[in-house]
Write an enzyme that holds these catalytic residues in place. Sequence first.
Site, PDB file in Angstrom:
ATOM      1  N   LYS A  33       0.844  -1.199   0.000  1.00 19.08           N
ATOM      2  CA  LYS A  33       0.000   0.000   0.000  1.00 19.08           C
ATOM      3  C   LYS A  33       0.882   1.254   0.000  1.00 19.08           C
ATOM      4  O   LYS A  33       2.079   1.182   0.303  1.00 19.08           O
ATOM      5  CB  LYS A  33      -0.911  -0.027   1.234  1.00 19.08           C
ATOM      6  CG  LYS A  33      -0.159  -0.015   2.552  1.00 19.08           C
ATOM      7  CD  LYS A  33      -1.078  -0.404   3.721  1.00 19.08           C
ATOM      8  CE  LYS A  33      -0.321  -0.327   5.029  1.00 19.08           C
ATOM      9  NZ  LYS A  33      -1.047  -0.947   6.147  1.00 19.08           N
ATOM     10  N   TYR A 243      16.335  30.138   9.024  1.00 19.51           N
ATOM     11  CA  TYR A 243      15.138  30.874   9.442  1.00 19.51           C
ATOM     12  C   TYR A 243      15.067  31.029  10.957  1.00 19.51           C
ATOM     13  O   TYR A 243      15.374  30.089  11.698  1.00 19.51           O
ATOM     14  CB  TYR A 243      13.874  30.133   8.990  1.00 19.51           C
ATOM     15  CG  TYR A 243      13.536  30.311   7.540  1.00 19.51           C
ATOM     16  CD1 TYR A 243      13.270  31.569   7.008  1.00 19.51           C
ATOM     17  CD2 TYR A 243      13.465  29.207   6.692  1.00 19.51           C
ATOM     18  CE1 TYR A 243      12.948  31.716   5.668  1.00 19.51           C
ATOM     19  CE2 TYR A 243      13.128  29.346   5.359  1.00 19.51           C
ATOM     20  CZ  TYR A 243      12.876  30.616   4.850  1.00 19.51           C
ATOM     21  OH  TYR A 243      12.554  30.762   3.534  1.00 19.51           O
TER      22      TYR A 243
HETATM   23  C1  LIG Z   1      -0.307  -1.917   6.789  1.00 19.68           C
HETATM   24  C2  LIG Z   1      -0.936  -3.220   7.145  1.00 19.68           C
HETATM   25  C3  LIG Z   1      -0.151  -4.385   7.226  1.00 19.68           C
HETATM   26  C4  LIG Z   1       1.355  -4.354   7.199  1.00 19.68           C
HETATM   27  O1  LIG Z   1       1.783  -3.848   8.436  1.00 19.68           O
HETATM   28  P1  LIG Z   1       3.306  -3.680   8.843  1.00 19.68           P
HETATM   29  O2  LIG Z   1       3.261  -3.240  10.253  1.00 19.68           O
HETATM   30  O3  LIG Z   1       3.859  -2.628   7.934  1.00 19.68           O
HETATM   31  O4  LIG Z   1       3.984  -4.989   8.649  1.00 19.68           O
HETATM   32  C5  LIG Z   1      -0.813  -5.592   7.397  1.00 19.68           C
HETATM   33  N1  LIG Z   1      -2.159  -5.646   7.532  1.00 19.68           N
HETATM   34  C6  LIG Z   1      -2.934  -4.543   7.510  1.00 19.68           C
HETATM   35  C7  LIG Z   1      -4.395  -4.658   7.671  1.00 19.68           C
HETATM   36  C8  LIG Z   1      -2.338  -3.285   7.327  1.00 19.68           C
HETATM   37  O5  LIG Z   1      -3.113  -2.184   7.313  1.00 19.68           O
END
Ligand SMILES: *Cc1c(COP(=O)(O)O)cnc(C)c1O
Length: 346
Positions: A33, A243
């Site tokens: 994702k 800044y």
């Molecule tokens: C993002 C996600 C994962 C992966 O999680 P990590 O902590 O990055 O290994 C797995 N399952 C779901 C439902 C997620 O949202």
Amino acid sequence: MAQAQLTIDLSALCTNWRNLQNLAQTEAGAVVKADAYGLGIEQVGPALAEAGARRFFVAIAEEGAALRRVLGSGPEIFVFGGHMAGDTALMRDARLTPLINSIDQMLRHVEGLPGHPFGVQLDTGMNRLGMEPSEWSALRDIALAQKPSLLMSHLACADEPDHAMNEHQLNVFRQLTDGIEDAPRSLAATGGTLLGAGYHFDMIRPGIGVYGGLPYLDALPVVSLHIPVIQTRMVEPGESVGYGNSWVARTPTRVATIAAGYADGLLRAMGPKAILWADGTRCKVLGRVSMDLIGVDVTQVDGDPEYLELLGRHQSVDTLADWAGTIGYEILTSLGARYARTYVQA
Ligand SMILES: *Cc1c(COP(=O)(O)O)cnc(C)c1O
């Protein structure tokens, strides 16, 4: 050239994925994702498929469609967000498998795409996504009759191994799914994978560990970041840098101005603690992080460095995260679009 260089080691990334799979001794899916945690789904997706991943996970249907274009027809692509209104054509055309989160989504799915694969996401206490136990008991027999591709849930506290929530969610997941023969089950992301065999079921779903982040302590580093020096100057005692005059020299200091900033995901909040490296020499950030520029103390460096290293051998995304009061996930997914990206092939 003033473009910072982000190097993504696909070989290390695939090794991390394989090592997590070997640890779990069960199937490993791959969570890609958010553009593969900011590292590029077009490169990361095919590399993991080549390494043997057959099931991928994305957050929304549009990400799934983009992944389908680069993976071709073989692998299964699950969508955590499930089947949303307006997604039906995309689900069908890109052959995506929604993880159904509610009775409403289930109705939308069977009406819009009868016979099309789906999985079920169950809420075991995180109260984020998934069917409540009561919804599941109402729907369970109907859903199981259509042979879901996966039954899954997600742990809220898996990065804290001693947290009582882990065992609680495990027990709820077992209550909701024990005895079901026909559908594979999945509970563990990276953190859950490290909790031990009881959490592995038929598939693990690692994300961050594959990309080199905590809580997977044994991960190989995947990203390195080298930022060009545009200009160096001497700053005398009493003079300031950047800044707000937030840093004032007490001794003569050589300042390098480097070509990246918060628009590249280098969070302003990390400024006061951040370090860069000129080979083996530590160089402190001076003053505030600007949008495109950062001042760095190179007084101790011999000669004029061309680049300074922010991520790599000396420090990881989790080091930067600590400085900024956040997590490695946020550092990775914040890395901007302005880098020259080089992929080390697997
Ligand atoms: C993002 C996600 C994962 C992966 O999680 P990590 O902590 O990055 O290994 C797995 N399952 C779901 C439902 C997620 O949202």
